[in-house]
Design a protein around this motif. Structure first.
Motif, PDB file in Angstrom:
ATOM      1  N   PHE A 159     -20.963 -12.778 -43.036  1.00 38.30           N
ATOM      2  CA  PHE A 159     -22.062 -12.240 -42.218  1.00 38.30           C
ATOM      3  C   PHE A 159     -21.614 -11.813 -40.817  1.00 38.30           C
ATOM      4  CE2 PHE A 159     -23.105 -16.939 -41.588  1.00 38.30           C
ATOM      5  CZ  PHE A 159     -22.799 -17.015 -40.219  1.00 38.30           C
ATOM      6  N   THR A 160     -20.321 -11.813 -40.564  1.00 33.80           N
ATOM      7  CA  THR A 160     -19.804 -11.329 -39.288  1.00 33.80           C
ATOM      8  C   THR A 160     -18.998 -10.061 -39.531  1.00 33.80           C
ATOM      9  OG1 THR A 160     -19.636 -13.610 -38.484  1.00 33.80           O
ATOM     10  CG2 THR A 160     -18.459 -11.912 -37.242  1.00 33.80           C
ATOM     11  N   VAL A 161     -19.489  -8.958 -39.029  1.00 38.27           N
ATOM     12  CA  VAL A 161     -18.832  -7.673 -39.262  1.00 38.27           C
ATOM     13  C   VAL A 161     -18.657  -6.924 -37.944  1.00 38.27           C
ATOM     14  CG1 VAL A 161     -19.757  -7.480 -41.605  1.00 38.27           C
ATOM     15  CG2 VAL A 161     -21.037  -6.492 -39.681  1.00 38.27           C
ATOM     16  N   ALA A 162     -17.917  -5.854 -38.010  1.00 36.99           N
ATOM     17  CA  ALA A 162     -17.674  -5.032 -36.828  1.00 36.99           C
ATOM     18  C   ALA A 162     -18.951  -4.343 -36.377  1.00 36.99           C
ATOM     19  CB  ALA A 162     -16.609  -3.980 -37.138  1.00 36.99           C
ATOM     20  N   SER A 163     -19.017  -4.053 -35.088  1.00 37.79           N
ATOM     21  CA  SER A 163     -20.115  -3.210 -34.596  1.00 37.79           C
ATOM     22  C   SER A 163     -19.699  -1.747 -34.732  1.00 37.79           C
ATOM     23  CB  SER A 163     -20.435  -3.520 -33.135  1.00 37.79           C
ATOM     24  OG  SER A 163     -19.444  -2.976 -32.278  1.00 37.79           O
ATOM     25  N   ASP A 164     -20.696  -0.907 -34.928  1.00 46.00           N
ATOM     26  CA  ASP A 164     -20.400   0.526 -35.040  1.00 46.00           C
ATOM     27  C   ASP A 164     -19.807   1.072 -33.748  1.00 46.00           C
ATOM     28  OD1 ASP A 164     -22.760   0.180 -33.618  1.00 46.00           O
ATOM     29  OD2 ASP A 164     -23.949   1.564 -34.834  1.00 46.00           O
ATOM     30  N   TYR A 165     -20.309   0.566 -32.605  1.00 45.45           N
ATOM     31  CA  TYR A 165     -19.830   1.073 -31.314  1.00 45.45           C
ATOM     32  C   TYR A 165     -18.341   0.807 -31.139  1.00 45.45           C
ATOM     33  CZ  TYR A 165     -19.190   1.705 -26.302  1.00 45.45           C
ATOM     34  OH  TYR A 165     -18.723   2.125 -25.077  1.00 45.45           O
ATOM     35  N   THR A 166     -17.892  -0.409 -31.443  1.00 47.19           N
ATOM     36  CA  THR A 166     -16.491  -0.744 -31.225  1.00 47.19           C
ATOM     37  C   THR A 166     -15.588   0.007 -32.186  1.00 47.19           C
ATOM     38  OG1 THR A 166     -17.195  -2.933 -30.486  1.00 47.19           O
ATOM     39  CG2 THR A 166     -14.868  -2.652 -30.982  1.00 47.19           C
ATOM     40  N   ILE A 167     -15.983   0.140 -33.440  1.00 47.90           N
ATOM     41  CA  ILE A 167     -15.200   0.934 -34.390  1.00 47.90           C
ATOM     42  C   ILE A 167     -15.069   2.366 -33.894  1.00 47.90           C
ATOM     43  CG2 ILE A 167     -15.221   1.962 -36.694  1.00 47.90           C
ATOM     44  CD1 ILE A 167     -14.420  -0.869 -36.933  1.00 47.90           C
ATOM     45  N   ASP A 168     -16.185   2.939 -33.447  1.00 47.34           N
ATOM     46  CA  ASP A 168     -16.166   4.321 -32.953  1.00 47.34           C
ATOM     47  C   ASP A 168     -15.295   4.455 -31.707  1.00 47.34           C
ATOM     48  OD1 ASP A 168     -17.857   5.000 -35.009  1.00 47.34           O
ATOM     49  OD2 ASP A 168     -19.675   5.072 -33.768  1.00 47.34           O
ATOM     50  N   TYR A 169     -15.373   3.465 -30.822  1.00 47.01           N
ATOM     51  CA  TYR A 169     -14.591   3.546 -29.593  1.00 47.01           C
ATOM     52  C   TYR A 169     -13.095   3.501 -29.896  1.00 47.01           C
ATOM     53  CZ  TYR A 169     -12.865   2.803 -24.894  1.00 47.01           C
ATOM     54  OH  TYR A 169     -12.186   2.964 -23.716  1.00 47.01           O
ATOM     55  N   LEU A 170     -12.686   2.552 -30.717  1.00 49.34           N
ATOM     56  CA  LEU A 170     -11.269   2.440 -31.042  1.00 49.34           C
ATOM     57  C   LEU A 170     -10.782   3.670 -31.798  1.00 49.34           C
ATOM     58  CD1 LEU A 170     -11.213  -1.318 -32.148  1.00 49.34           C
ATOM     59  CD2 LEU A 170     -10.353  -0.368 -29.990  1.00 49.34           C
ATOM     60  N   SER A 171     -11.607   4.210 -32.659  1.00 56.27           N
ATOM     61  CA  SER A 171     -11.231   5.418 -33.402  1.00 56.27           C
ATOM     62  C   SER A 171     -11.084   6.607 -32.479  1.00 56.27           C
ATOM     63  CB  SER A 171     -12.280   5.725 -34.481  1.00 56.27           C
ATOM     64  OG  SER A 171     -12.372   4.693 -35.426  1.00 56.27           O
TER      65      SER A 171
END
Length: 500
Positions: A287-299
């Protein structure tokens, strides 16, 4: 710090045994050490205090920090973490941070400091250095998170079960003085001082490393005062650091009393937070997953650390969700989203990070940029990024890091970053993801960086801003009602830390 290969059974029993000790009604009493305090010595007490210190900071506090700075979220098939996404910051929210700090860390460290060898045969000065440094680290966090707290009258056993609350700013100054004294004592330890050796599960009795750690914690506190108009004081205290000659940490500060998969309570704390001893997932892992914002930022910044901070989703690719209690089922299940990654969750016997080398370097870089000390801020910044690449296990880390930080992108490349403080804090946010994100939340409160971090949908809909502190627990309000401050839920959002 490399994990040691050989550990005494007694050390493991003491260190892990503390994790089963519950809170008592005598909240500030230095009550029974895991064995028997009437006969326990600093030699026996130290590893127990260090293990709980490592566990609390490496699990509950890191998890909370990651939620508050939008690193982590939840999938649609779980209803977990609703208080985080609604910002339900009450007197019952994460109370083990306050309670555990006093009951299982500060009480044991105070016991070490106050211990008197009746025979006079053993000099425990080295233990005093360690206790003062660890207390400084934990008190700094408690002040940053809660504001005014019990300090000068705390940890006095039955002599004062209802200690007064000291002002946050006063505590800060006193802690800084004690860290100064701890580093100075390292340089003046008598030859007869007993070295804790392997009973010290952090530095193995290397006192110069403890002095450098004390200096680094002190510098972190001094930099945190950057908005308070005390530049002369800050520079004066940094001069004292330079004078003791011990410098700052040169490696990750980490504990390891012999973490293993032999028993669940013997796993490295952060790893054990997500995996069972057979390496199957705990529910928290699902139940602990990445946030969309952080994935997008790193990408968007071409950051190869993405694949180490987060894992590839079971259904392929790297994806995160926005922080919200209710998410659409399609495309947002735990199989669709990235979980905590392999650079953070390595193996059950991994070291438990307390303060990373990358954080120490970025603190120094900020101090240089602000004019508090001399140095090459760019070199410190870039070395910090490289250090984080190394920690995560990025392939060919030095070369890969250089490719990353020489991009002409703001908050990535030094020359391309017009606001150096923003760049430093943004890189610290990345470097502390999953390690010590409680510091990222505190830095966000202090500086406003990283800029533009989203708020959870539910909190935003309720008109809430990001919390700036936690509230004193109900348990403390009950047992120390004469001194504990009267608080409402609004204080978590509107009562700024003294240094803001």
């Amino acid at each position: 710090m490399k994990a040691k290969n050989i550990f005494k059974t007694s050390l493991l029993t003491l260190a892990f045994g503390l994790l089963t000790v519950g809170c008592s009604d005598d909240f500030y009493d230095v009550n029974d050490n895991p064995n028997d305090p009437s006969i326990s010595t600093p030699y026996q007490t130290l590893p127990a205090a260090q293990e709980y210190f490592s566990s609390l900071n490496g699990t509950t506090m890191t998890y909370m920090g990651n939620m508050f700075v939008y690193n982590w979220s939840k999938p649609s098939n779980w209803s977990a973490n609703q208080d985080y996404f609604r910002y339900n910051i009450t007197n019952s929210f994460n109370t083990n941070i306050f309670e555990g700090s006093y009951v299982n860390i500060l009480k044991n460290l105070t016991y070490i400091e106050n211990y008197e060898d009746e025979t006079g045969a053993v000099d425990y000065s080295a233990y005093d250095v360690i206790a003062a440094t660890m207390k400084g680290f934990q008190y700094q966090l408690l002040v940053d998170i809660y504001g005014d707290i019990p300090y000068s009258e705390a940890n006095k056993r039955a002599d004062n079960p209802t200690p007064a609350y000291d002002e946050a700013a006063v505590i800060y100054k006193d802690v800084i003085d004690k860290l100064t004294a701890a580093a100075q004592l390292v340089n003046n330890l008598p030859g007869t001082a007993e070295n804790p050796g392997d009973q010290d599960i952090i530095f193995g009795g290397d006192m110069e490393k403890w002095g450098a750690f004390a200096n680094t914690v002190k510098l972190r506190m001094l930099v945190r005062l950057s908005n308070t108009g005390q530049d002369a004081y800050i520079k004066e205290e940094i001069t004292k650091i330079a004078q003791n000659g011990l410098g700052y940490i040169q490696e990750d500060v980490a504990s390891n009393p012999g973490y293993s998969s032999a028993m669940e309570e013997q796993q490295s704390p952060f790893y054990g937070y997500f995996f069972k001893i057979d390496d199957s997932e705990e529910d928290r892992m699902d139940f602990t997953v990445a946030s969309d914002y952080t994935i997008d930022y790193l990408s968007s910044t071409n950051d190869p650390r993405l694949e180490y901070l987060y894992s590839e989703a079971a259904n392929g690719g790297y994806a995160g969700s926005h922080q919200a209690v209710d998410l659409p089922g399609s495309g947002f299940t735990s199989n669709d989203l990235s979980k905590v990654g392999p650079g953070l969750l390595k193996k059950s016997d991994q070291d438990q990070i307390i303060m990373s080398y990358a954080e120490g370097l970025l603190i120094q870089a900020e101090a240089v940029v602000r004019g508090y000390m001399s140095g090459d801020a760019q070199a410190l910044y870039e070395e910090a990024i490289t250090s984080h690449f190394v920690y995560l296990g990025v392939e060919d880390p030095e070369v890969t890091a250089e490719v990353y930080y020489t991009q002409t992108l703001g908050n990535v490349g030094w020359a391309a970053s017009t606001n150096k403080i923003e760049a430093i804090i943004t890189q610290k946010w990345i470097a502390l993801n999953g390690i010590a994100s409680i510091e990222s939340w505190i830095d966000l409160t202090r500086t406003g960086y990283p800029a533009n971090l989203p708020l959870p949908e539910d909190a935003q809909a309720a008109g809430k801003t990001r919390p700036v502190r936690l509230l004193i627990p109900n348990s403390e309000q009950g047992r120390n009602s004469e001194n504990a401050p009267s608080q409402t839920s609004d204080d978590a959002f509107n009562s700024d830390p003294f240094w803001r």
